[in-house]
Scaffold this active site. Structure first.
Site, PDB file in Angstrom:
ATOM      1  CG  ASP A   1      -1.823  -1.185   1.313  1.00 26.25           C
ATOM      2  OD1 ASP A   1      -2.210  -1.696   0.254  1.00 26.25           O
ATOM      3  OD2 ASP A   1      -2.145  -1.608   2.443  1.00 26.25           O
TER       4      ASP A   1
ATOM      5  CG  ASP B   1      -3.500  -4.445  -1.754  1.00 25.53           C
ATOM      6  OD1 ASP B   1      -4.266  -4.868  -2.646  1.00 25.53           O
ATOM      7  OD2 ASP B   1      -3.780  -4.499  -0.549  1.00 25.53           O
TER       8      ASP B   1
ATOM      9  CG  ASP C   1      -5.678  -0.724   2.220  1.00 22.59           C
ATOM     10  OD1 ASP C   1      -6.321  -0.148   1.326  1.00 22.59           O
ATOM     11  OD2 ASP C   1      -5.239  -1.891   2.131  1.00 22.59           O
TER      12      ASP C   1
ATOM     13  NE  ARG D   1     -10.669  -2.430  -1.991  1.00 20.78           N
ATOM     14  CZ  ARG D   1      -9.733  -3.228  -1.489  1.00 20.78           C
ATOM     15  NH1 ARG D   1      -8.591  -2.707  -1.084  1.00 20.78           N
ATOM     16  NH2 ARG D   1      -9.939  -4.524  -1.394  1.00 20.78           N
TER      17      ARG D   1
END
Length: 661
Positions: free
Chosen positions: A165, A187, A191, A238
């Protein structure tokens, strides 16, 4: 002592510039757009001014707020080892990232502990091939103005092989993610997981990626998050995905140019999942599949957004919540969002470190001490309204400081002390000393309130300000004192330092503007105070200019005022420190109003040196104290053309702080 408030002198011929709204300038059209009715509180245009502050807003501002490393030492890092060291430290730090920090091994974590601000220097700060990681329990973290990029592993589009991330946080609280650019990671870009609380994500750019911003990974319903003014472009999903959030407030976000791979399920904009309560306001969706959607167990309230060339789900159900029950916020028009977000999201060259006094540092000196030696990028010390009874020294090793009073008026913020030269010499008496280069002071009052009438001392000089640095600017400032109020000097006789004072106020009686620096005082008010004499109340200037320097003091387009009797004040005298023969003062007072208090023979000798051997002249002055006599040398028109503000300040580096004023 009293002084005039910051009512600036009018500029001859200046015209008011008309300001047009950013949206109007860009002329956004309505073709292909659908839009709900905008709430009455929405702004109808977007101002073309900077859209950032140094204070967290939204949910990150609640329950004690998010201040990051405020109050801690400021450090600048250029390599992975230094960044990792300070980010993981127990004590608070403001960590400035200058240039690109390449992280090894590829995809590695840099752990960020509590009470940290990590901020890019201008728009240059980058973290490449690595992740910022906040472990459970971490709190009070600000990450701003960075680019985090390029830990993508070729062929691993879903990030199933490597969890690389840009920022990952688990069970944290009070985090502000602001003005960053996240792109091409392994990724998720961002997050926010496992019951993290009091988070704000604002003015970031998420680009060229699969999974942009995920929130949740929990069965609990605890996270409170504000997401505003972000740009999601070239991302697939997302944008964000919000799972089991207690409150998710999304407003003024721009989702555009979504990855088009014909995926009917996992390509979407905003998703309210699980038992999330989500409110979306005045966002803009451009070429997006499923702009906003909600699980049947979740709530989603949308109002005021614009849909352009979109398809798929636009779910709206449930009551959700009212964000204004928690905090106030500015809501821009949805039509303004693309222009605003394109201009102001991501790293900004003018965002730096602002040190707040007394919010983060109890004194002005404490904030100065926090600035790193060798500082290469401007640092603002923002001083709140109040009276600060302290002495302040900005050493030569700490350049590029902006000392900014944040009150409405310069008299709202005062730095004052009362030391006379009897106790520490002339330099030691100064309330504020500036030895560094490239320092600006704005909207402040500097004072030495030693009461010379109350005691009998040999050394009654009492400086409010002494400078020895080069390229010093005083804007909308006041200098209060009696003898030797403002000294503009240089490190030694044949070294030239330059000072520019404009739209300011200076008061005193004896030699209250003096020294050897090349100094321009423009569009200011100078008050010659009465000492009660009918014949001699003092001298405005005492220049000690190096004989090799053609430019000493220039007072121009200003006003000298006085409460002294008529004919009782001098314009100046030549100061030769220690009898130095090569200190031959140069003073030009031009285009300035002079009061009746000015003597008809306004220049006098000093310590055996004749004023006639100095370089004292006038040009174009007016008012009751102006005259042309044998004892008042006037500069010729030809010489006046070479004795301008530009000529005094230019130097070898073409310094022009007055340009455009």
């Amino acid at each position: 002592m009293t002084h005039l408030r910051s009512k600036r002198l009018p500029r001859p011929g200046a015209a008011l510039a008309a300001l047009a709204g950013l949206v109007a300038a860009l002329g956004l059209g309505a073709t292909g757009e659908a839009r709900a009715a905008e709430p009455a509180s929405a702004e109808k245009s977007a101002p073309a001014t900077a859209r950032w502050t140094d204070r967290a807003h939204g949910f990150a501002s609640l329950a004690g707020g998010t201040t990051g490393g405020a109050g801690g030492k400021v450090v600048t890092v250029t390599d992975q080892a230094s960044l990792a060291k300070y980010a993981a430290a127990e004590e608070p730090y403001v960590i400035r990232v200058a240039g690109a920090v390449d992280v090894e091994p590829f995809g590695s974590n840099i752990v960020v502990a509590s009470d940290k601000t990590i901020i890019g220097v201008g728009d240059t700060g980058e973290i490449v091939h690595g992740e910022l990681h906040l472990k459970p329990g971490t709190h009070n973290v600000i990450i701003r103005n960075l680019t985090i990029r390029d830990s993508y592993v070729e062929g691993d589009w879903d990030g199933k092989t490597n969890d690389f991330d840009a920022i990952q946080m688990d069970t944290v609280h009070h985090v502000w993610i602001d003005h960053n650019r996240f792109t091409h990671m392994g990724d998720g870009l961002l997050d926010i997981r496992k019951d993290s609380q009091y988070v704000t994500v604002s003015y970031n750019q998420f680009s060229d990626h699969n999974k942009a911003l995920g929130i949740g990974w929990t069965d609990n319903v605890q996270t409170q998050i504000t997401i505003d003014h972000n740009w999601f472009t070239g991302t697939k999903q997302r944008n964000p995905s919000a799972d089991n959030c207690a409150y998710a407030h999304l407003y003024n976000n721009y989702v555009s140019a979504q990855v088009a791979d014909d995926d009917p399920v996992w390509t979407y904009g905003n998703w309210s999942r699980g038992r999330t309560k989500m409110v979306i306001e005045n966002s803009y969706y451009d070429r997006v599949q499923h702009p906003y959607q909600a699980d049947t167990t979740a709530a989603l309230v949308e109002r005021g957004s614009i849909l352009r060339k979109t398809s798929g789900r636009t779910d709206e159900w449930g009551a959700a919540f009212d964000p204004r029950d928690f905090y106030d916020y500015r809501l821009d028009s949805a039509r303004a969002v693309p222009a605003l977000v394109k201009k102001f999201s991501g790293p900004q060259s003018r965002i730096g470190v602002t040190l707040d006094v007394p919010g983060a540092y109890p004194t002005v000196q404490a904030a100065v001490d926090a600035v790193p030696d060798g500082n290469g990028v401007p640092v603002t010390i923002a001083v709140a309204p109040g009276t600060y009874r302290e002495k302040v020294f900005i050493p030569a090793a700490k350049p590029k400081i902006l000392l900014q009073g944040t009150g409405h008026d310069r008299s709202d913020t005062v730095i004052v002390f009362d030391t006379p030269a009897e106790y520490g010499g002339s330099t030691g008496s100064a309330t504020v000393r500036i030895a560094a280069n490239d320092v600006t002071a704005r909207n402040l009052t500097f004072s030495n309130d030693f009461d010379e009438a109350a005691v009998e001392l040999k050394g009654e000089q009492a400086l409010a300000m002494k400078t020895t640095g080069d390229r010093i600017v005083f804007e909308n400032t006041a200098f209060l004192g009696n003898q030797d109020t403002l000294m503009t000097d240089s490190p030694k006789l044949n070294v030239i330092s330059r000072v520019y004072v404009h739209d300011s106020y200076i008061e005193g009686d004896v030699d209250f503007i003096y020294g050897r620096a090349t100094t321009v005082i423009e569009r200011s008010v100078i008050k010659a105070l009465s000492r009660g004499s009918t014949t001699n109340n003092g001298w405005v200037t005492a220049a000690s200019t190096w004989t090799g320097n053609p430019y000493g003091f220039l007072i121009t387009r200003s006003k000298i005022v006085s409460d002294a009797p008529a004919g009782s004040f001098h314009l100046g005298r030549p100061w030769h420190p220690g009898g130095e023969p090569n200190a031959v003062g140069q003073v030009l007072i031009r285009d300035t109003r002079l009061p009746a208090a000015i003597k008809s023979s306004p220049w006098t000798d000093m310590s055996g040196f004749s004023w006639k051997d100095a370089r004292f002249t006038e040009y174009g002055n007016y008012g009751p104290g102006a005259a042309v006599t044998q004892d008042r040398p006037q500069m010729s028109d030809e010489d006046a053309r070479t004795h301008t503000v530009t000529a005094y300040l230019k130097g070898s580096d073409n310094w022009a702080p007055h340009a455009g004023r």
